[in-house]
Structures are given as C-alpha cells and as structure tokens.
Write a protein that holds these residues in place. Structure first.
Motif, mmCIF file in Angstrom:
data_model
loop_
_atom_site.group_PDB
_atom_site.id
_atom_site.type_symbol
_atom_site.label_atom_id
_atom_site.label_comp_id
_atom_site.label_asym_id
_atom_site.label_seq_id
_atom_site.Cartn_x
_atom_site.Cartn_y
_atom_site.Cartn_z
ATOM 1 N N ILE A 150 0.899 -1.291 -0.066
ATOM 2 C CA ILE A 150 -0.157 -0.039 -0.126
ATOM 3 C C ILE A 150 1.004 1.375 0.033
ATOM 4 O O ILE A 150 1.537 1.502 0.933
ATOM 5 C CB ILE A 150 -0.824 0.133 1.217
ATOM 6 C CG1 ILE A 150 -1.611 -1.464 1.588
ATOM 7 C CG2 ILE A 150 -1.908 1.046 0.883
ATOM 8 C CD1 ILE A 150 -2.594 -1.686 0.483
ATOM 9 N N THR A 151 0.716 2.053 -1.005
ATOM 10 C CA THR A 151 1.780 3.278 -1.173
ATOM 11 C C THR A 151 1.268 4.177 -1.771
ATOM 12 O O THR A 151 0.177 4.362 -2.428
ATOM 13 C CB THR A 151 2.997 2.750 -1.924
ATOM 14 O OG1 THR A 151 4.155 3.547 -1.835
ATOM 15 C CG2 THR A 151 2.445 2.396 -3.418
ATOM 16 N N GLY A 152 1.738 5.468 -1.371
ATOM 17 C CA GLY A 152 1.135 6.813 -1.939
ATOM 18 C C GLY A 152 1.270 7.926 -1.003
ATOM 19 O O GLY A 152 1.907 7.853 0.016
ATOM 20 N N ASP A 153 0.421 8.802 -1.173
ATOM 21 C CA ASP A 153 0.688 10.081 -0.510
ATOM 22 C C ASP A 153 -0.543 9.941 0.784
ATOM 23 O O ASP A 153 -1.830 10.226 0.425
ATOM 24 C CB ASP A 153 0.319 11.384 -1.383
ATOM 25 C CG ASP A 153 0.409 12.671 -0.564
ATOM 26 O OD1 ASP A 153 0.460 12.693 0.457
ATOM 27 O OD2 ASP A 153 0.345 13.712 -1.378
ATOM 28 N N PHE A 154 -0.546 9.624 1.827
ATOM 29 C CA PHE A 154 -1.296 9.503 3.023
ATOM 30 C C PHE A 154 -1.762 10.778 3.693
ATOM 31 O O PHE A 154 -3.053 10.872 4.066
ATOM 32 C CB PHE A 154 -0.831 8.517 3.856
ATOM 33 C CG PHE A 154 -0.701 7.251 3.729
ATOM 34 C CD1 PHE A 154 -1.458 6.091 4.125
ATOM 35 C CD2 PHE A 154 0.287 6.512 2.575
ATOM 36 C CE1 PHE A 154 -1.177 4.996 3.934
ATOM 37 C CE2 PHE A 154 0.429 5.380 2.048
ATOM 38 C CZ PHE A 154 -0.524 4.586 2.736
ATOM 39 N N ASN A 155 -0.775 11.899 3.661
ATOM 40 C CA ASN A 155 -1.222 12.919 4.193
ATOM 41 C C ASN A 155 -1.609 12.752 5.744
ATOM 42 O O ASN A 155 -2.653 13.323 6.185
ATOM 43 C CB ASN A 155 -2.148 13.870 3.440
ATOM 44 C CG ASN A 155 -1.507 14.610 2.329
ATOM 45 O OD1 ASN A 155 -0.645 15.246 2.527
ATOM 46 N ND2 ASN A 155 -2.184 14.603 0.925
ATOM 47 N N LEU A 166 4.776 12.396 4.802
ATOM 48 C CA LEU A 166 3.587 12.338 4.428
ATOM 49 C C LEU A 166 3.303 11.310 3.214
ATOM 50 O O LEU A 166 2.129 10.770 3.285
ATOM 51 C CB LEU A 166 2.967 13.758 3.547
ATOM 52 C CG LEU A 166 3.156 14.821 4.582
ATOM 53 C CD1 LEU A 166 2.882 15.922 3.733
ATOM 54 C CD2 LEU A 166 2.488 14.750 5.873
ATOM 55 N N ASP A 167 4.284 10.759 2.517
ATOM 56 C CA ASP A 167 4.181 9.552 1.502
ATOM 57 C C ASP A 167 4.699 8.331 2.254
ATOM 58 O O ASP A 167 5.868 8.344 2.738
ATOM 59 C CB ASP A 167 4.674 10.189 0.339
ATOM 60 C CG ASP A 167 4.378 11.491 -0.330
ATOM 61 O OD1 ASP A 167 3.285 11.483 -0.775
ATOM 62 O OD2 ASP A 167 5.091 12.294 0.340
ATOM 63 N N LEU A 168 4.026 7.341 2.115
ATOM 64 C CA LEU A 168 4.254 6.068 2.731
ATOM 65 C C LEU A 168 4.344 4.847 1.947
ATOM 66 O O LEU A 168 3.749 4.764 0.863
ATOM 67 C CB LEU A 168 3.341 5.898 4.084
ATOM 68 C CG LEU A 168 2.930 7.082 4.987
ATOM 69 C CD1 LEU A 168 1.945 6.625 6.110
ATOM 70 C CD2 LEU A 168 4.351 7.487 5.607
ATOM 71 N N PHE A 169 5.066 4.024 2.548
ATOM 72 C CA PHE A 169 5.398 2.761 1.554
ATOM 73 C C PHE A 169 5.020 1.365 2.963
ATOM 74 O O PHE A 169 5.827 1.236 3.673
ATOM 75 C CB PHE A 169 6.511 2.578 1.108
ATOM 76 C CG PHE A 169 6.541 1.212 0.372
ATOM 77 C CD1 PHE A 169 6.238 1.197 -1.085
ATOM 78 C CD2 PHE A 169 7.247 0.197 0.850
ATOM 79 C CE1 PHE A 169 6.589 0.167 -1.704
ATOM 80 C CE2 PHE A 169 7.286 -1.079 0.041
ATOM 81 C CZ PHE A 169 7.071 -1.054 -1.185
#
Length: 259
Positions: free
Chosen positions: A146-151, A201-204
């Motif tokens: 699950i990856t992307g910009d979580f903010n 803010l962006d997670l992997f």
C-alpha cells in the motif's frame, strides 16, 4: 543475470503542466511502473494526450487530486476493480496485481487528501482492510503493498512529525491489523519556508519488509513549492529472487527501497 525492476511514485501536482518531466523520466530511466498522484485532470479528458510510447496508461482522473499509473509494456499486470473502486474524490486509490517470475504482488496506490475527515479516513481504511483480507484468502502467498500520499501525522509512528492526529493514529492501526510494515524513514515533504518542519507524508506499507530498503533522491519536477515521491523497485536477480528498490521523489531527496 542481474536486472532492475524499477517503479517510480511522484506527487506531480498537475500532469498536464509537468508532462515533459514525466516523459523524460520514461525515456531516461525506463521504470517498470510510474505512479503519479495529484494529476489534476478532468474525468472527461482525452487520455491519449498523456500516452508514452512503450507504456500502458491506467488513469483515475479527477479535476482535483487523481492518480495515473504508467506500466511498461513488458510488465505483466491486471487492474483489480473487484477489490474496491474510488468513489470519494478526497481518497483516490486503485488496486493492481503484478506478476514477476513466480511472485505475485498486489499493490494499492492511494492519494488521501488532507481535507478528508477522520470518520471518512477510518471508513476508507476499513474498506482497504476488507480488500486485503479478500486478496489474501485467494492468494495466500501474495505480497501486499500500500503506497502513496497518505497526508497523515503520527509522531510516535512516523519520523519528522511533532504531532499525532486521529487520521495518523488510524493509519498506524490499519498497518498493525494487516501486518504491514512502514518503511519510509526520511522526510518526504521539505518546505522552502524557513522554520517549517519536515514531514513524512508519503508512505510505503508492505507485508514483506525484508525485500525492500529505502533511500531519498531528488525531485521529479523542479519548482519552489514542495514536490514529492518516486518509488523504485529494483530486481537484483531475475532468475532467483526479486529484491525491490523504491525511489521516492522529494523536493530535496529521493527515497529508494532495495534488498
């Protein structure tokens, strides 16, 4: 044989205005996948103007926010809408299944707007948890990413935060419940405002953390406002095992993940 399986993720903040930079990444680096957040393209737009030779384009366009995934045409993939469809313009996501040799990797790319309230955030991540359970029941040996910009903000779980919000705490609980490890340990937003804190803010998140390592590299697009993220997955041996290198574009860094 040693090879590279590279995947980039970038918060592009306008695909149309930054398309030349995106095109140059494809020409110069030939990533296996390039995921872009905040494409800011209308749902009714003609996608053909964003095509890149040698790549499939999988769009999820919204006038505000939105996602786009470029997949090199020699990469085996399948879009997985049965595990959820984006119906909230403040929470964009898409599931894809990638097959590399004998490995199956289910990947969810997301963009969560900072305007999404805590109740909606919990509902969206509850739905993602349900999707993960369905996937694992069908593919017990799959890898989940699950990856992307979580903010989100969570000072006890993520580095480079001075506060914890309900949204940040809920994402931490989501990761724990689904046995996912968060690998980003560098700031992914560096402000040009003196005194303003760096943030991650962006997670992997992954079910297989031993196959990934992380570093931070330079931005995809050069401008004054903060720009983030490129993931790069690097395959060290095509015949025996896949190690994954992630590159995460930041205003001053790139985050790369490798075995």
């Amino acid at each position: 044989m040693v090879g590279t399986f590279r995947v980039d993720y970038a918060n592009i903040r306008g695909l149309r205005s930054n398309f030349c930079d995106v095109y140059n990444v494809h020409v110069q680096n030939r990533p296996a996948k390039q995921a872009l957040g905040e494409t800011q393209i209308s749902e009714n737009s003609d996608c053909s103007e964003f095509n890149v030779n040698g790549y499939y384009l999988v769009p999820l366009f919204f006038s505000h926010h939105g996602l786009a995934i470029y997949i090199r045409n020699d990469v085996a993939y399948k879009l997985q809408p049965q595990y959820g469809l984006c119906v909230n313009t403040n929470f964009n996501f898409m599931w894809l299944k990638f097959t590399v040799n004998k490995r199956i990797i289910h990947t969810c790319f997301i963009y969560r707007s900072p305007n999404l309230d805590s109740n909606s955030t919990s509902n969206e991540f509850d739905a993602l948890s349900d999707s993960i359970q369905r996937i694992v029941s069908l593919y017990p040996h799959t890898e989940i990413v699950i990856t992307g910009d979580f903010n989100v903000h969570n000072s006890s779980w993520l580095r480079y935060f001075g506060q914890t919000t309900p949204e940040g705490r809920y994402v931490e609980i989501f990761a724990e419940l689904n046995h996912l490890t968060q690998l980003v340990d560098k700031p992914t937003r560096i402000s040009d405002v003196v005194g303003q804190a760096e943030n991650t803010l962006d997670l992997f998140l992954t079910s297989d953390p031993d196959k990934y390592t992380v570093s931070v590299l330079s931005p995809l697009v050069k401008e004054k406002s903060p720009k983030r993220t490129v993931w790069q997955y690097e395959k060290s041996n095509w015949d025996n095992r896949l190690s994954t290198k992630i590159v995460y574009r930041n205003m001053g860094h790139i985050l790369s993940v490798a075995d």
